[in-house]
Enzyme design. Sequence first.
Site, short mmCIF file in Angstrom:
data_model
loop_
_atom_site.label_atom_id
_atom_site.label_comp_id
_atom_site.label_asym_id
_atom_site.label_seq_id
_atom_site.Cartn_x
_atom_site.Cartn_y
_atom_site.Cartn_z
N GLY A 83 0.83 -1.20 0.00
CA GLY A 83 0.00 0.00 0.00
C GLY A 83 0.86 1.24 0.00
O GLY A 83 0.47 2.29 0.53
N GLY A 84 2.02 1.16 -0.62
CA GLY A 84 3.03 2.22 -0.55
C GLY A 84 2.74 3.46 -1.37
O GLY A 84 3.51 4.42 -1.30
N THR A 85 1.63 3.48 -2.11
CA THR A 85 1.26 4.70 -2.83
C THR A 85 0.03 5.36 -2.22
O THR A 85 -0.48 6.35 -2.74
CB THR A 85 0.99 4.42 -4.32
OG1 THR A 85 -0.05 3.44 -4.43
CG2 THR A 85 2.24 3.92 -5.01
N LEU A 132 -1.25 7.04 3.70
CA LEU A 132 -0.23 6.83 4.71
C LEU A 132 0.96 6.06 4.13
O LEU A 132 2.12 6.33 4.50
CB LEU A 132 -0.80 6.06 5.90
CG LEU A 132 0.18 5.80 7.05
CD1 LEU A 132 0.67 7.12 7.66
CD2 LEU A 132 -0.46 4.94 8.14
N GLY A 133 0.70 5.14 3.21
CA GLY A 133 1.76 4.29 2.68
C GLY A 133 2.90 5.07 2.06
O GLY A 133 4.08 4.74 2.26
N LYS A 156 -10.21 -5.86 12.17
CA LYS A 156 -8.82 -5.73 12.63
C LYS A 156 -8.51 -6.76 13.71
O LYS A 156 -7.39 -7.27 13.79
CB LYS A 156 -8.56 -4.31 13.12
CG LYS A 156 -8.48 -3.29 11.98
CD LYS A 156 -8.19 -1.88 12.48
CE LYS A 156 -8.06 -0.93 11.31
NZ LYS A 156 -7.78 0.46 11.74
N ARG A 216 -5.64 -9.60 13.86
CA ARG A 216 -4.75 -9.77 15.02
C ARG A 216 -4.74 -11.22 15.50
O ARG A 216 -3.67 -11.77 15.82
CB ARG A 216 -5.20 -8.86 16.18
CG ARG A 216 -4.85 -7.40 16.03
CD ARG A 216 -5.09 -6.68 17.34
NE ARG A 216 -4.78 -5.26 17.25
CZ ARG A 216 -4.70 -4.45 18.31
NH1 ARG A 216 -4.92 -4.94 19.52
NH2 ARG A 216 -4.41 -3.18 18.16
N HIS A 245 -17.51 6.28 13.80
CA HIS A 245 -16.16 6.45 14.35
C HIS A 245 -16.04 7.84 14.98
O HIS A 245 -15.45 8.00 16.06
CB HIS A 245 -15.11 6.24 13.26
CG HIS A 245 -15.06 4.83 12.77
ND1 HIS A 245 -14.23 4.43 11.74
CD2 HIS A 245 -15.73 3.71 13.15
CE1 HIS A 245 -14.41 3.13 11.52
NE2 HIS A 245 -15.31 2.69 12.36
#
Length: 312
Positions: free
Chosen positions: A10-12, A15-16, A138, A142, A270
């Site tokens: 997810g590097g683009t 946050l990535g 999530k 975990r 949220h």
Amino acid sequence: MEKSKVLIIGGTGYLGKRLVKASLAEGHETYILHRAEIGVDIEKVQMLLSFKEQGAHLISGSFTDHQSLVKAIKLVDVVICAISGVHIRSHQILLQLKLIDAIKDAGNVKRFLPSEFGTDPARMEDALEPGRVTFDDKMIVRKAIEDAQIPFTYISANCFAGYFLGGLCQPGKILPSRDSVVLLGDGNEKAIYVDEDDIAMYTIKTIDDPRTLNKTVYLRPPKNILSQREVVETWEKLIGKELQKSSIPKEQFLASLKGLEYAEQVGLLHYYHVCYEGCLTNFEIGNDAIEASKLYPEIKYTTAEEYMKRYL
């Protein structure tokens, strides 16, 4: 000590891309997984090429190709996943189960940081439907990590500053008004806001730190623990003007969710837990967790006021 080699998935993304920059800045040999079927997304391609020029390695792989994941993972020591868990974008948290299978088969990973970076899901067992789906998913990830005995670090980064400070903690707003603001309830519940670049830097700092192994790391920069009213007051001080204020009681806020699209309801709930219930600050960090600004005092984090100056 030799620095770990890092694979970022997810590097683009939002946050990535910051994780990639932080990893390179900290001197880690950095790999970015990207899909071969990237199509004609020219901005994404140009970002990847820019990272390559800065020294990153580009690795083709896909969640639909198990062997491509195993091959990429075998090149590194640490895997960081930053795929989206936000429903208004694309909620992909459970895709990480395929990544966990690949990590198990590769057998060489010293640490895995799954896509968390928000509210600690372990503390959200009483969250409302349908917003709780994010936390439930999530926790499924975990459990899979821990059942497989994969070494981990979980990053609880609380509120991304761009989404919360920019809109004065008002859902659906990312630029601050100079005229008026709607307070959620009395506006006095405390939350925690962290610059996205700081989230990335704290995250990268943890990956070779034995103190953070198999722990949850909370990002709680002391000057950024503020109520919505305090955020508004900070903005008023910066612009030299008092905003007109109104408020929405929690019953009215919850009633307003009826009839909205599923993704909108998830996101707004949220906000409800953060701004009406104070879910980010209504507990003490236990022995199984640790706080980042105390661990890494050398990082000069961006304060809420400094962050908000960019909107002047």
